[in-house]
Design a protein around this motif. Structure first.
Motif, PDB file in Angstrom:
ATOM      1  N   LEU A   1      19.014   8.083  -7.028  1.00 44.45           N
ATOM      2  CA  LEU A   1      19.080   8.697  -8.357  1.00 44.45           C
ATOM      3  C   LEU A   1      19.845   7.795  -9.321  1.00 44.45           C
ATOM      4  N   GLU A   2      20.908   7.197  -8.832  1.00 42.93           N
ATOM      5  CA  GLU A   2      21.669   6.273  -9.670  1.00 42.93           C
ATOM      6  C   GLU A   2      20.799   5.109 -10.122  1.00 42.93           C
ATOM      7  N   LYS A   3      19.890   4.677  -9.243  1.00 43.86           N
ATOM      8  CA  LYS A   3      18.962   3.608  -9.587  1.00 43.86           C
ATOM      9  C   LYS A   3      18.030   4.058 -10.716  1.00 43.86           C
TER      10      LYS A   3
ATOM     11  N   GLY B   1      27.972   8.041  -2.985  1.00 45.72           N
ATOM     12  CA  GLY B   1      27.990   7.468  -1.646  1.00 45.72           C
ATOM     13  C   GLY B   1      26.820   7.906  -0.791  1.00 45.72           C
ATOM     14  N   ASP B   2      26.208   9.031  -1.124  1.00 46.12           N
ATOM     15  CA  ASP B   2      25.048   9.502  -0.376  1.00 46.12           C
ATOM     16  C   ASP B   2      23.858   8.586  -0.663  1.00 46.12           C
ATOM     17  N   ALA B   3      23.087   8.250   0.375  1.00 46.74           N
ATOM     18  CA  ALA B   3      21.973   7.305   0.242  1.00 46.74           C
ATOM     19  C   ALA B   3      20.929   7.793  -0.742  1.00 46.74           C
ATOM     20  N   SER B   4      20.602   9.072  -0.695  1.00 48.79           N
ATOM     21  CA  SER B   4      19.608   9.619  -1.617  1.00 48.79           C
ATOM     22  C   SER B   4      20.137   9.653  -3.046  1.00 48.79           C
ATOM     23  N   PHE B   5      21.411   9.972  -3.192  1.00 50.41           N
ATOM     24  CA  PHE B   5      21.987  10.008  -4.537  1.00 50.41           C
ATOM     25  C   PHE B   5      22.022   8.611  -5.147  1.00 50.41           C
TER      26      PHE B   5
ATOM     27  N   GLY C   1      12.619  15.486   0.810  1.00 52.51           N
ATOM     28  CA  GLY C   1      13.018  16.836   0.428  1.00 52.51           C
ATOM     29  C   GLY C   1      14.188  16.877  -0.524  1.00 52.51           C
ATOM     30  N   TYR C   2      14.732  15.708  -0.887  1.00 50.88           N
ATOM     31  CA  TYR C   2      15.929  15.655  -1.737  1.00 50.88           C
ATOM     32  C   TYR C   2      15.605  15.960  -3.192  1.00 50.88           C
ATOM     33  N   TRP C   3      14.407  15.595  -3.629  1.00 52.26           N
ATOM     34  CA  TRP C   3      14.031  15.746  -5.028  1.00 52.26           C
ATOM     35  C   TRP C   3      14.114  17.191  -5.501  1.00 52.26           C
ATOM     36  N   SER C   4      13.829  18.123  -4.599  1.00 55.44           N
ATOM     37  CA  SER C   4      13.852  19.547  -4.973  1.00 55.44           C
ATOM     38  C   SER C   4      15.260  20.026  -5.306  1.00 55.44           C
ATOM     39  N   SER C   5      16.277  19.318  -4.832  1.00 58.16           N
ATOM     40  CA  SER C   5      17.661  19.719  -5.097  1.00 58.16           C
ATOM     41  C   SER C   5      18.265  18.982  -6.298  1.00 58.16           C
ATOM     42  N   VAL C   6      17.482  18.077  -6.876  1.00 63.14           N
ATOM     43  CA  VAL C   6      17.986  17.283  -8.005  1.00 63.14           C
ATOM     44  C   VAL C   6      18.079  18.145  -9.251  1.00 63.14           C
TER      45      VAL C   6
ATOM     46  N   TYR D   1      25.632  15.441 -15.121  1.00 57.57           N
ATOM     47  CA  TYR D   1      25.000  15.802 -13.837  1.00 57.57           C
ATOM     48  C   TYR D   1      25.953  16.661 -13.002  1.00 57.57           C
ATOM     49  N   ARG D   2      25.431  17.762 -12.497  1.00 57.92           N
ATOM     50  CA  ARG D   2      26.252  18.701 -11.730  1.00 57.92           C
ATOM     51  C   ARG D   2      26.310  18.295 -10.254  1.00 57.92           C
ATOM     52  N   ASN D   3      27.488  18.364  -9.687  1.00 57.37           N
ATOM     53  CA  ASN D   3      27.711  18.124  -8.255  1.00 57.37           C
ATOM     54  C   ASN D   3      27.173  16.784  -7.774  1.00 57.37           C
ATOM     55  N   PRO D   4      27.612  15.685  -8.376  1.00 59.01           N
ATOM     56  CA  PRO D   4      27.160  14.370  -7.902  1.00 59.01           C
ATOM     57  C   PRO D   4      27.648  14.098  -6.484  1.00 59.01           C
TER      58      PRO D   4
END
Length: 296
Positions: free
Chosen positions: A129-131, A122-126, A49-54, A116-119
């Motif tokens: 995104l860094e990858k 340290g968050d696992a899902s983020f 569900g994280y992709w929808s907030s990207v 990128y807004r509001n990085p």
């Protein structure tokens, strides 16, 4: 096309058709691996569900990169087919177009990430995104060297495989075929990927490269040039590449050449404090660095 301190500076002026074939196959392998990483990572983020907030712009950039990867795979295969039959002008156009688009993709992907807004560091899902950012930026940057390969391949336009056989006096037909079809059919083989990329025996060279990179950074801190930020990013790209378990040789060469040219330009412009001291040390370091690059 060398662009100052940027990547895309690998010299293909003395490369043979066989050398270029190997690099083209290597690019296809790396593109497929990058696309698979994008696909699997995006699926994971969608399921959580994280992709929808990207950020929308970053998602769009990721989708654009995937389209570019797949277009590049098809176009590079056409070039390989041309080398194995007859090299034509449109093969050169395909390579140059891919190189130009790679520059656009590389620049845009990095720009979107920096904005990128509001990085959520340290968050696992983020971190996933860094990858996507690192892999997308590196793969697009690696493709800039297609501009240089295209210039070299242009010398062979009109040459057929038969022409090449008669001029060389050897049967390269089977050799070319074994390079192309053998690797293509086994592109997901770990052994082939490892052979094409940096071998375990390169670990000594990588450690030596790390030492020189650290020295480059120390000198860069004394630079007065406004371009040092861009060079620092190229150094970071190179560091990220060689830290990977199986560094890709094309990326090591591409980012490494960009760093080498950047340091040379800094020295030529005398854009350092303590220039006299640096001028005696830096040329030797650059020569050593280049000799390590030549081993990849």
């Amino acid at each position: 096309m060398v662009r100052g301190l940027t990547i895309g500076s690998t010299n293909y002026s003395s490369q043979s058709l066989q050398d270029m074939l190997i690099d083209l196959e290597d690019w296809i392998l790396n593109l497929k691996n990058s696309d698979e990483l994008f696909e699997s990572t995006i699926v994971e983020l969608e399921e959580s569900g994280y992709w929808s907030s990207v950020d929308y712009d970053f998602k769009a950039s990721c989708y654009d990169l995937r389209r570019y990867f797949n277009t590049a795979i098809n176009d590079l295969q056409q070039v390989i087919n041309g080398i194995n039959s007859e090299i034509k002008g449109y093969h050169i156009k395909l390579l140059k177009n891919l190189g130009v688009n790679a520059r656009d993709q590389h620049t845009h992907h990095r720009k979107v990430w920096k904005e990128y807004r509001n990085p959520e560091y340290g968050d696992a899902s983020f971190r996933k995104l860094e990858k996507l950012y690192a892999e997308g930026s590196d793969m697009a940057g690696d493709m800039l060297d297609l501009n240089n390969l295209a210039v070299r391949l242009e010398h062979f336009v009109g040459m057929s495989k038969q022409d090449n056989n008669s001029k060389s006096g050897i049967n390269v037909n089977n050799h070319f075929h074994s390079i192309v079809t053998g690797i293509q059919q086994n592109y997901d083989s770990h052994d082939i990927q490892q052979n094409l990329n940096v071998e375990p025996s390169k670990s000594k060279e990588i450690e030596e490269m790390k030492i020189i990179i650290n020295q480059f950074r120390e000198f860069l801190e004394q630079s007065t040039s406004h371009e040092k930020e861009e060079l620092s990013e190229n150094i970071s790209d190179l560091e990220e590449t060689i830290e990977k378990e199986e560094p890709k040789k094309n990326r090591v060469k591409s980012f490494g050449n960009a760093v080498s040219i950047g340091m040379k330009n800094m020295l030529t412009m005398k854009s350092f404090n303590n220039i006299d001291e640096i001028a005696t040390k830096l040329p030797k370091m650059i020569d050593k660095f280049n000799s390590i690059l030549d081993k990849f």
